[in-house]
Design an enzyme around this catalytic site. Structure first.
Site, mmCIF file in Angstrom:
data_model
loop_
_atom_site.group_PDB
_atom_site.id
_atom_site.type_symbol
_atom_site.label_atom_id
_atom_site.label_comp_id
_atom_site.label_asym_id
_atom_site.label_seq_id
_atom_site.Cartn_x
_atom_site.Cartn_y
_atom_site.Cartn_z
ATOM 1 N N GLY A 33 0.793 -1.227 0.000
ATOM 2 C CA GLY A 33 0.000 0.000 0.000
ATOM 3 C C GLY A 33 0.820 1.268 0.000
ATOM 4 N N CYS A 242 -28.220 -9.613 -15.662
ATOM 5 C CA CYS A 242 -27.612 -9.457 -16.985
ATOM 6 C C CYS A 242 -28.563 -10.022 -18.036
ATOM 7 C CB CYS A 242 -26.273 -10.190 -17.060
ATOM 8 S SG CYS A 242 -25.615 -10.290 -18.738
ATOM 9 N N CYS A 245 -26.505 -13.041 -20.157
ATOM 10 C CA CYS A 245 -26.173 -14.353 -19.578
ATOM 11 C C CYS A 245 -27.014 -14.700 -18.351
ATOM 12 C CB CYS A 245 -24.689 -14.424 -19.226
ATOM 13 S SG CYS A 245 -24.263 -13.518 -17.721
ATOM 14 N N CYS A 267 -23.430 -7.650 -18.320
ATOM 15 C CA CYS A 267 -22.179 -7.720 -17.566
ATOM 16 C C CYS A 267 -21.140 -6.762 -18.136
ATOM 17 C CB CYS A 267 -21.578 -9.125 -17.641
ATOM 18 S SG CYS A 267 -22.565 -10.393 -16.863
ATOM 19 N N CYS A 273 -19.197 -12.838 -18.967
ATOM 20 C CA CYS A 273 -20.531 -12.943 -19.560
ATOM 21 C C CYS A 273 -20.557 -14.051 -20.620
ATOM 22 C CB CYS A 273 -20.917 -11.601 -20.184
ATOM 23 S SG CYS A 273 -22.658 -11.448 -20.561
#
Ligand SMILES: [Zn+2]
Lengths: 278, 360
Positions: A33, A242, A245, A267, A273
């Site tokens: 970080g 979605c 899909c 998606c 997807c």
């Protein structure tokens, strides 16, 4: 641009530059970080268009690697196409759209839906690496704040959000705390993606070219989205399915499909997807 | 009907072919040669070389041609090329006393040893369009006089005899010049690094910053002590043979300002300096650079800052690079729909909560 591949070193950067970047990467992995300054090079694509990610990818790539590049979750967005073509030309590595088959994935604004594995590297393109930047514009100040772990300003900002709007009004680039120490900008991914960073088996590397910073999250590292006990973090998404899909657990794009403004949801992760469809 | 977005690759190829076609323009008109650009657009070339940090008129001309005259795009091409070049080492410090000047003026003295030399300047031209150039570009050749073949002592050195102007000292930390293109920029920067950043900064940005100091945002009372433009040689020490050899002769613009200074607790009143140095004939930028350099020096001279933008090293150094700026400003045209979607959901949610609270 009509130069042939032979005009470039493997993956474009010269070996000395790659070594310099790898040193920064190792330092970054040792201090999760923490933003490591590095001597970012001018790349043949504009600053703000992935030069940091491209340099990190170039420093990581080996001839046996398989590269995937996504932007907005998709392999076919113009800038993803451009970066993938760049590496096809200057490194000659195999590329793929299949998340599971990639060993290095460079991304802008998304983390793939599929859980990543230990033998993968996820490279993020980062525009503004400093999570405190919009609270304090001076780099000289924010570096001191990180050194002293002085993050009060950030908590005040989140608190003010709640008092004004009833919730934390950050939808993307939602700040996280890494390994209980540094507050880090996850790059402008939607906050829906934040939980995927926590104890992720893959190596996560972040490159900010214009700002000359590299930072990293090693595998299986604690990455917690900032919140309050009474206002816990929530990984939000459009509460829709979605339409391609049928997935109900993915991050969705909202697409306007006619002049009346009718919407359709699908998606954002195009590879995911496709894999759900078949 | 929604069609999955495919074909990005073909779209990019077509866009680039179209771009090439437009760059070439009307085929009935002769193709612009790199030589024409090099010899007739020399001030554009100066800008591209200075901000591209690469002295190479030929490549700068090529970049200008390829960039359709967009100088920032040309600078970008030069920078991307420059970064791939190996570094052999550091040249010898350039001595501008040895400049063969084609222009050299001072605003602080009526006359100076060696004289004022106007050179090829736009100054005192009347800015009237010359319609003759529309039809016929033939111009008589001009033969400059002997004045232009001499070296001049710097004007500020005359002031120095009185000790009334600060002397430039090379501190040991600055003797080893930092390289902005090989190290990340870290603030605070020493003067050598600041000058390096300023000379490759965008001319327009520096001009605006310099102008702001004249209008009171960090005023520093400048006089142009000297402005000179001309050729100087660049020397490089070859360790194997043990002496310096000349590797190039380059045209540069140099501006030294003399600035009023009332003195502070640590420094007695004397004149101070600002310095500008730019590749090619770029006097607007050299003067701007000198003003901004002087503005940034408040701390080392023990002055109190007005908090003006031009006095703010972090502000100036982080925002003057036009290649960084143009990339980041223009990157917002890339797709951001994932983030926009996240914002949409958030705003919808907050609005819903607000409406419910109102009703309830
Ligand atoms: Zn789907």
């Amino acid at each position: 641009m009509s130069n042939s591949e032979e005009d470039f070193n493997f993956a474009y950067l010269d070996e000395q530059t790659k070594r310099m970047i790898r040193r920064a990467l190792i330092k970054a992995l040792c201090i999760p970080g923490y933003q490591v300054p590095f001597a970012s090079r001018e790349m043949p694509m504009p600053y703000g268009w992935g030069t940091g990610g491209v340099q990190v990818t170039a420093a990581c790539l080996q001839e046996t690697d398989v590269l995937k590049v996504i932007d907005q979750g998709s392999d076919d967005t113009t800038n993803a196409v451009s970066i993938r073509k760049f590496f096809e030309r200057v490194a000659g590595v195999k590329t793929t759209e299949n998340t599971g088959k990639a060993s290095v994935i460079q991304t802008r604004h998304r983390i793939p839906e599929q859980v990543l594995s230990e033998d993968q590297i996820l490279v993020y393109q980062v525009p503004i690496p400093e999570p405190l930047r919009f609270l304090e514009p001076r780099e000289t100040e924010t570096r001191v704040m990180h050194a002293l772990e002085e993050y009060g300003l950030m908590h005040v900002k989140l608190y003010e959000d709640i008092s004004i709007n009833g919730e934390i009004s950050t939808a993307y680039a939602y700040p996280v705390k890494v390994n209980d120490r540094y507050i880090m900008d996850p790059s402008p991914t939607p906050k829906f993606d934040n939980p995927k960073m926590n104890f992720c088996p893959a190596i996560q590397l972040f490159g900010a070219g214009r700002e000359q910073r590299i930072y990293a999250v090693p595998p299986y590292t604690k990455v917690i989205s900032l919140d309050f006990e009474d206002y816990p973090f929530e990984a939000s998404r459009a509460e829709k399915t979605c339409e391609i899909c049928g997935a109900t657990n993915t991050y969705l794009d909202e697409v306007v499909i006619d002049d009346k403004g009718t919407r359709m949801f699908s998606c954002s992760d195009s590879d995911y997807c496709n894999s759900q469809k078949s | 009907m929604y069609v999955a977005v495919k074909g990005g690759e073909r779209a990019i190829d077509n866009a680039h072919r179209w771009l090439e076609d437009e760059r070439r323009g009307d085929r009935k008109v002769t193709d612009l040669s790199v030589d024409q650009i090099k010899t007739q657009l020399s001030l554009s070339i100066a800008k591209v070389m200075a901000e591209g940090s690469l002295f190479d008129p030929e490549l700068a001309s090529l970049a200008i041609k390829q960039a359709r005259g967009d100088l920032i795009e040309a600078i970008f091409l030069i920078r991307a090329y420059r970064t791939t070049l190996p570094r052999f080492g550091v040249g010898q410090p350039i001595n501008t006393d040895k400049m063969i000047a084609k222009r050299r003026i001072s605003a602080t003295f009526k006359d100076i040893p060696g004289g004022q030399l106007l050179g090829p300047t736009f100054d005192y031209t009347h800015r009237l369009l010359d319609f003759k150039l529309l039809a016929d570009g033939s111009i008589d050749e001009f033969e400059p006089g002997k004045d232009t073949e001499q070296m001049f002592q710097h004007v500020t050195q005359f002031l120095n005899n009185e000790g009334i102007i600060e002397t430039e000292e090379t501190s040991s930390s600055e003797a080893e010049s930092p390289d902005l293109t090989r190290q990340p920029l870290e603030i605070p920067a020493n003067r050598a690094l600041r000058l390096q950043a300023l000379t490759r900064s965008d001319e327009g940005f520096l001009l605006g910053m310099a102008y702001s100091t004249q209008r009171g945002f960090g005023r520093n009372h400048p006089f142009v002590g000297e402005l000179r433009i001309g050729l100087i040689s660049v020397e490089f020490e070859i360790p194997e043979i043990g002496f310096n050899i000349e590797i190039a002769e380059i045209e540069i613009s140099e501006c030294e300002t003399v600035n009023q200074f009332l003195g502070s607790k640590t420094h007695p009143p004397k004149f101070t300096r600002g310095y500008g140095f730019v590749f090619g004939q770029s006097e607007r930028k050299a003067i701007s650079m000198a003003l901004v350099d002087r503005a940034l020096r408040w701390k080392e001279l023990g002055e109190v800052s007005d908090g003006a933008p031009a006095q703010d090293e972090e502000f100036v150094l982080y925002h003057g690079d036009n290649i960084q700026a143009t990339g980041f400003v223009e990157h917002i045209k890339l797709p951001h729909y994932v983030d926009f979607q996240a914002e949409l959901e958030l705003i919808r949610k907050i609005r819903k909560t607000a409406f419910e609270a109102k009703k309830g």
